[in-house]
Design a protein around this motif. Structure first.
Motif, mmCIF file in Angstrom:
data_model
loop_
_atom_site.group_PDB
_atom_site.id
_atom_site.type_symbol
_atom_site.label_atom_id
_atom_site.label_comp_id
_atom_site.label_asym_id
_atom_site.label_seq_id
_atom_site.Cartn_x
_atom_site.Cartn_y
_atom_site.Cartn_z
ATOM 1 N N VAL A 144 0.839 -1.199 0.000
ATOM 2 C CA VAL A 144 0.000 0.000 0.000
ATOM 3 C C VAL A 144 0.875 1.251 0.000
ATOM 4 O O VAL A 144 1.947 1.253 0.615
ATOM 5 N N PRO A 145 0.434 2.310 -0.686
ATOM 6 C CA PRO A 145 1.187 3.564 -0.624
ATOM 7 C C PRO A 145 1.054 4.198 0.756
ATOM 8 O O PRO A 145 0.055 3.996 1.453
ATOM 9 N N CYS A 146 2.074 4.946 1.155
ATOM 10 C CA CYS A 146 2.072 5.603 2.462
ATOM 11 C C CYS A 146 2.954 6.839 2.401
ATOM 12 O O CYS A 146 4.042 6.806 1.823
ATOM 13 N N SER A 147 2.499 7.911 3.005
ATOM 14 C CA SER A 147 3.245 9.176 3.000
ATOM 15 C C SER A 147 4.633 8.988 3.596
ATOM 16 O O SER A 147 4.774 8.669 4.773
ATOM 17 N N GLY A 148 5.647 9.159 2.774
ATOM 18 C CA GLY A 148 7.024 9.075 3.243
ATOM 19 C C GLY A 148 7.404 7.731 3.818
ATOM 20 O O GLY A 148 8.368 7.628 4.581
ATOM 21 N N ALA A 149 6.672 6.666 3.454
ATOM 22 C CA ALA A 149 6.925 5.315 3.965
ATOM 23 C C ALA A 149 6.991 5.286 5.492
ATOM 24 O O ALA A 149 7.773 4.544 6.082
ATOM 25 N N THR A 150 6.132 6.099 6.129
ATOM 26 C CA THR A 150 6.136 6.155 7.596
ATOM 27 C C THR A 150 5.360 4.993 8.225
ATOM 28 O O THR A 150 5.641 4.614 9.357
ATOM 29 N N HIS A 151 4.368 4.465 7.554
ATOM 30 C CA HIS A 151 3.644 3.250 7.967
ATOM 31 C C HIS A 151 3.367 3.222 9.475
ATOM 32 O O HIS A 151 4.003 2.484 10.231
ATOM 33 N N THR A 152 2.401 3.998 9.885
ATOM 34 C CA THR A 152 2.101 4.124 11.317
ATOM 35 C C THR A 152 1.218 3.007 11.855
ATOM 36 O O THR A 152 0.923 2.969 13.044
ATOM 37 N N PHE A 153 0.791 2.072 11.017
ATOM 38 C CA PHE A 153 -0.252 1.130 11.418
ATOM 39 C C PHE A 153 0.287 -0.192 11.941
ATOM 40 O O PHE A 153 1.316 -0.695 11.490
ATOM 41 N N GLU A 154 -0.462 -0.765 12.896
ATOM 42 C CA GLU A 154 -0.315 -2.152 13.322
ATOM 43 C C GLU A 154 -1.648 -2.835 13.041
ATOM 44 O O GLU A 154 -2.712 -2.231 13.219
ATOM 45 N N THR A 155 -1.602 -4.088 12.625
ATOM 46 C CA THR A 155 -2.810 -4.837 12.295
ATOM 47 C C THR A 155 -3.111 -5.856 13.379
ATOM 48 O O THR A 155 -2.339 -6.797 13.595
ATOM 49 N N TYR A 156 -4.226 -5.653 14.067
ATOM 50 C CA TYR A 156 -4.714 -6.605 15.064
ATOM 51 C C TYR A 156 -5.879 -7.380 14.464
ATOM 52 O O TYR A 156 -6.636 -6.852 13.643
ATOM 53 N N LEU A 157 -6.033 -8.624 14.873
ATOM 54 C CA LEU A 157 -7.059 -9.496 14.315
ATOM 55 C C LEU A 157 -7.856 -10.156 15.427
ATOM 56 O O LEU A 157 -7.280 -10.786 16.321
ATOM 57 N N LYS B 234 -20.345 -11.798 13.124
ATOM 58 C CA LYS B 234 -20.608 -12.960 12.283
ATOM 59 C C LYS B 234 -19.540 -13.151 11.206
ATOM 60 O O LYS B 234 -19.577 -14.117 10.456
ATOM 61 N N ALA B 235 -18.593 -12.223 11.134
ATOM 62 C CA ALA B 235 -17.494 -12.338 10.177
ATOM 63 C C ALA B 235 -16.489 -13.380 10.658
ATOM 64 O O ALA B 235 -16.465 -13.757 11.832
ATOM 65 N N ALA B 236 -15.636 -13.819 9.745
ATOM 66 C CA ALA B 236 -14.573 -14.767 10.113
ATOM 67 C C ALA B 236 -13.445 -14.080 10.865
ATOM 68 O O ALA B 236 -12.837 -14.651 11.769
ATOM 69 N N VAL B 237 -13.163 -12.839 10.472
ATOM 70 C CA VAL B 237 -12.075 -12.060 11.077
ATOM 71 C C VAL B 237 -12.497 -10.598 11.156
ATOM 72 O O VAL B 237 -13.089 -10.065 10.215
ATOM 73 N N LEU B 238 -12.181 -9.967 12.270
ATOM 74 C CA LEU B 238 -12.308 -8.521 12.378
ATOM 75 C C LEU B 238 -10.907 -7.930 12.395
ATOM 76 O O LEU B 238 -10.124 -8.201 13.309
ATOM 77 N N PHE B 239 -10.574 -7.178 11.355
ATOM 78 C CA PHE B 239 -9.304 -6.452 11.299
ATOM 79 C C PHE B 239 -9.451 -5.164 12.116
ATOM 80 O O PHE B 239 -10.457 -4.460 11.978
ATOM 81 N N ALA B 240 -8.454 -4.858 12.921
ATOM 82 C CA ALA B 240 -8.438 -3.596 13.667
ATOM 83 C C ALA B 240 -7.063 -2.969 13.489
ATOM 84 O O ALA B 240 -6.057 -3.535 13.921
ATOM 85 N N TRP B 241 -7.024 -1.830 12.817
ATOM 86 C CA TRP B 241 -5.744 -1.147 12.572
ATOM 87 C C TRP B 241 -5.548 -0.054 13.602
ATOM 88 O O TRP B 241 -6.375 0.860 13.731
ATOM 89 N N SER B 242 -4.450 -0.135 14.307
ATOM 90 C CA SER B 242 -4.083 0.955 15.212
ATOM 91 C C SER B 242 -3.092 1.866 14.499
ATOM 92 O O SER B 242 -2.483 1.478 13.483
ATOM 93 N N THR B 243 -2.937 3.056 15.035
ATOM 94 C CA THR B 243 -1.913 3.966 14.533
ATOM 95 C C THR B 243 -1.008 4.384 15.676
ATOM 96 O O THR B 243 -1.463 4.560 16.813
ATOM 97 N N THR B 244 0.269 4.491 15.385
ATOM 98 C CA THR B 244 1.243 5.101 16.287
ATOM 99 C C THR B 244 1.633 6.421 15.632
ATOM 100 O O THR B 244 2.540 6.464 14.784
ATOM 101 N N PRO B 245 0.935 7.504 15.965
ATOM 102 C CA PRO B 245 1.067 8.749 15.194
ATOM 103 C C PRO B 245 2.491 9.308 15.102
ATOM 104 O O PRO B 245 2.845 9.924 14.092
ATOM 105 N N TYR B 246 3.299 9.078 16.142
ATOM 106 C CA TYR B 246 4.621 9.705 16.123
ATOM 107 C C TYR B 246 5.498 9.207 14.980
ATOM 108 O O TYR B 246 6.427 9.907 14.551
#
Length: 253
Positions: free
Chosen positions: A106-119, A170-182
């Motif tokens: 996925v594209p991301c501003s300045g390759a900062t990638h602030t997200f973590e993916t929780y399931l 009722k879904a198989a998976v719930l994706f939850a994306w967190s952000t670490t803004p710094y």
């Protein structure tokens, strides 16, 4: 109009103001870690390899044309190979620049990638129900904990959905994306927060299209209990907090 003004201004470019800001990067402060660390004693789940064949005969055109927010799911489980593909499609690492910046699907501003993916996993073949975190560098899953009555907890987190009540559990998976803004603030200071919201849109759309390509459906969720989900995941709510959710499951015939 007055009560909208601040939020509308947030949507606009503030580059002329930003270019006069001395960011933490310019100040020479250390860059925050690109990914969240974990204990060496953690339980790790290997994710299987996959190829382009997992998408069957679906073309990008077909996926874009057919994509809809899916709120009705079959009882069928996702295969672990399919989950592996969805995680790669939405946050997988595909390379690195000469300067060491991680390149992802996925594209991301300045390759900062602030997200973590929780399931929140309820129906994936081969692994037990529970809460996990995706490790993009290793392309593995980190098992966090079991969650008693996980479907009821998902229901409480996702509040009163306006179109189809209680669909997320009722879904198989719930994706939850967190952000670490710094991770973004270090580089973009006052411009970081708009960029973070733009970037999560890219992640969500990739998940939509990848889900479509395997006969599954996704539905982005912006209505959720912030304090509850942050508490469940053990996040402090300031330096890291959940930003967006998406339910995924096989489509119901």
């Amino acid at each position: 109009m007055g009560r909208y003004e601040q939020q509308r201004n947030f949507l606009k470019s503030n580059f002329l103001e930003f270019k006069h800001v001395k960011t933490d990067k310019i100040k020479g402060l250390p860059q925050p870690p690109a990914v969240k660390p974990y204990s060496s004693s953690s339980v790790i789940v290997d994710l299987p390899e996959f190829s382009g064949d997992i998408a069957g005969q679906a073309t990008v055109y077909d996926c874009i044309k057919s994509r809809r927010s899916t709120r009705f799911y079959a009882q069928e489980s996702l295969r672990l190979e399919e989950l592996s593909y969805l995680l790669w499609a939405s946050q997988g690492i595909t390379g690195a620049t000469k300067g060491g910046l991680m390149l992802r699907t996925v594209p991301c501003s300045g390759a900062t990638h602030t997200f973590e993916t929780y399931l929140f996993i309820t129906r994936v073949e081969g692994i037990p129900q529970g809460v996990y975190r995706y490790l993009p560098v290793e392309h593995k899953l980190l098992f966090l904990f079991e969650l008693d009555e996980i479907d009821q907890k998902i229901d409480a987190i996702t509040l009163e959905q306006p179109f189809v009540p209680n669909f997320a559990k009722k879904a198989a998976v719930l994706f939850a994306w967190s952000t670490t803004p710094y991770r973004s603030e270090w580089k973009y200071d006052i411009s970081a927060h708009k960029k973070i919201l733009i970037d999560i849109g890219h992640v969500s759309q990739n998940l939509y299209l990848a889900s479509e390509s395997i006969g599954a459906g996704a539905c982005a969720i912006g209505i959720y209990d912030q304090n509850l989900i942050d508490d469940v995941l053990g996040l402090d709510g300031e330096e890291e907090f959940v930003l967006f959710l998406s339910a995924v499951g096989k489509k119901r015939e």
